[in-house]
Design an enzyme around this catalytic site. Structure first.
Site, mmCIF file in Angstrom:
data_model
loop_
_atom_site.group_PDB
_atom_site.id
_atom_site.type_symbol
_atom_site.label_atom_id
_atom_site.label_comp_id
_atom_site.label_asym_id
_atom_site.label_seq_id
_atom_site.Cartn_x
_atom_site.Cartn_y
_atom_site.Cartn_z
ATOM 1 N N CYS A 141 -29.517 -13.053 -29.739
ATOM 2 C CA CYS A 141 -29.540 -13.031 -28.274
ATOM 3 C C CYS A 141 -30.814 -13.673 -27.742
ATOM 4 C CB CYS A 141 -29.406 -11.592 -27.765
ATOM 5 S SG CYS A 141 -29.420 -11.493 -25.966
ATOM 6 N N CYS A 144 -32.282 -11.977 -24.649
ATOM 7 C CA CYS A 144 -32.997 -10.716 -24.931
ATOM 8 C C CYS A 144 -34.350 -10.988 -25.581
ATOM 9 C CB CYS A 144 -32.219 -9.821 -25.888
ATOM 10 S SG CYS A 144 -30.457 -9.788 -25.655
ATOM 11 N N ASP A 145 -34.389 -11.890 -26.546
ATOM 12 C CA ASP A 145 -35.557 -11.985 -27.430
ATOM 13 C C ASP A 145 -36.359 -13.270 -27.305
ATOM 14 O OD1 ASP A 145 -34.910 -9.489 -28.476
ATOM 15 O OD2 ASP A 145 -33.528 -10.350 -29.928
#
Ligand code: NDP
Length: 322
Positions: A141, A144-145
């Site tokens: 992701c 997200c990261d």
């Protein structure tokens, strides 16, 4: 199989942000929801580290803590959270009909409404080195990261719209992005490909696959292989993003619910209604485009409201809107 059959108003399957948000709303509406957590209580967020983009957490929060808090919030209003998998289900075609589920192949449960929030599972390449370094620089992701790799060199695998979108997203944050496409062309839309090709710090390598992820505790590089020539090459990177698609967790509903060609549940218009009365779908199981915790939570709320309205209409014998 046990003889005991429990009857409930609202069965929620899956315990990610969609499931818990549905539970909060359903519990507050006095539907006494029962949520079965599935094999991965808390869902995909429990596999991420910091969640920095969920509104209301100015300092960010780690995924597992956030899911514990969502569970506690759902329990505070009377949700019953149970460990267990729904292993099979028989969904009724009738308005006001009863849906019959089996938990862990042993316990029968009957529900007036069902909210499906079983999510989707990110696909990985399956290399042992990739699996070992998940959480150590390997992520599925970018949204997200990606932030953790600010100013660094990263690579991303995939040739679809997700890989195209995420590679340009990463290019805004990182120093250099290498996009690894296994064929000689991308599957992504022309518009997305155009964006990829016009991003200066984004290099696309075709016919290229990951042979091994290098690094002991954290990702330090990749050994790549050209699948036409067999030639191998090592590159230095600190983050590897996998964007080769997701698999929606819908196997037990196959043949009963309308799904698209890749197995995502189809919902009606802007609602969470499925083709079965009293059965609603929320979160990633019906969304292959946005796939964010906040959007999943939003549709979880919608599913509980849809279920509440459905029950009210059934109880007052109004005609239930299809
Ligand atoms: P897709 O299934 O569309 O694409 C997966 C990509 O990963 C393909 O290029 C495939 O290669 C590649 N791939 C699969 N397995 C491997 C592997 N083992 N090694 C290397 N590469 C691999 O998934 P997406 O997540 O990209 O998209 C899913 C759906 O969501 C699509 O319908 C897409 O259009 C949609 N979507 C739309 C967006 C938007 O409109 N903004 C944003 C994101 C997704 P190959 O082509 O060789 O099979």
């Amino acid at each position: 199989m046990s003889e005991k059959v429990e009857r409930i108003k609202c069965l929620i399957i899956g315990s990610g942000p969609a499931g818990y948000t549905a539970a909060i709303y359903a519990a507050r509406a006095d539907m006494k929801p029962v949520i079965y957590t599935g094999l991965e209580p808390g869902g995909q967020l429990t596999t991420t580290t910091e969640v920095d983009n969920f509104p209301g957490y100015p300092e960010g929060i780690d995924g597992p803590s956030m899911m514990i808090q969502l569970q506690q919030q759902a329990e505070r209003f009377g949700t019953e959270v149970r460990m267990g998998m729904i292993t099979s289900i028989e969904l009724s075609d009738e308005v006001g009909g009863i849906h019959k589920a089996v938990v862990d192949n042993t316990t029968n449960i009957e529900a007036e409404t069902v909210i499906i929030s079983t999510g989707a599972t990110a696909k990985y390449l399956g290399l042992p080195s990739e699996q070992r370094l998940r959480g150590g620089g390997v992520s599925a992701c970018a949204v997200c990261d990606g932030f953790f790799f600010k100013g660094q060199d990263v690579a991303i695998v995939g040739g679809g719209d997700t890989a195209a979108e995420e590679s340009t997203y990463l290019a805004n944050i990182c120093n250099k992005v290498t996009l690894l496409v296994r064929k000689g062309e991308m599957r992504a839309s022309k518009a997305m490909q155009h964006r990829v090709n016009n991003t200066p710090n984004l290099e696309v390598r075709y016919y290229t696959e990951v042979d091994e992820v290098l690094g002991d505790q954290v990702v330090e590089g990749l050994r790549l292989v050209n699948n036409q020539t067999g030639e191998k090459e090592e590159i230095k990177i600190t983050g590897l993003f996998i964007a080769i698609g997701h698999k929606p967790n819908t196997d037990i509903f196959k043949g009963q619910l309308e799904m698209d060609e890749t197995g995502y549940i189809i919902t009606k218009g802007k609602s969470t209604k499925t083709n079965k009365p009293g059965v609603f779908a929320s979160g990633d199981v019906q969304d292959k485009e946005y796939r964010q915790a906040i959007t999943a939570a939003g549709t979880g709320c919608m599913a509980a409201l849809d279920a509440e309205r459905y029950l009210a209409a059934v109880e007052s014998k109004e005609e239930v809107e299809a």
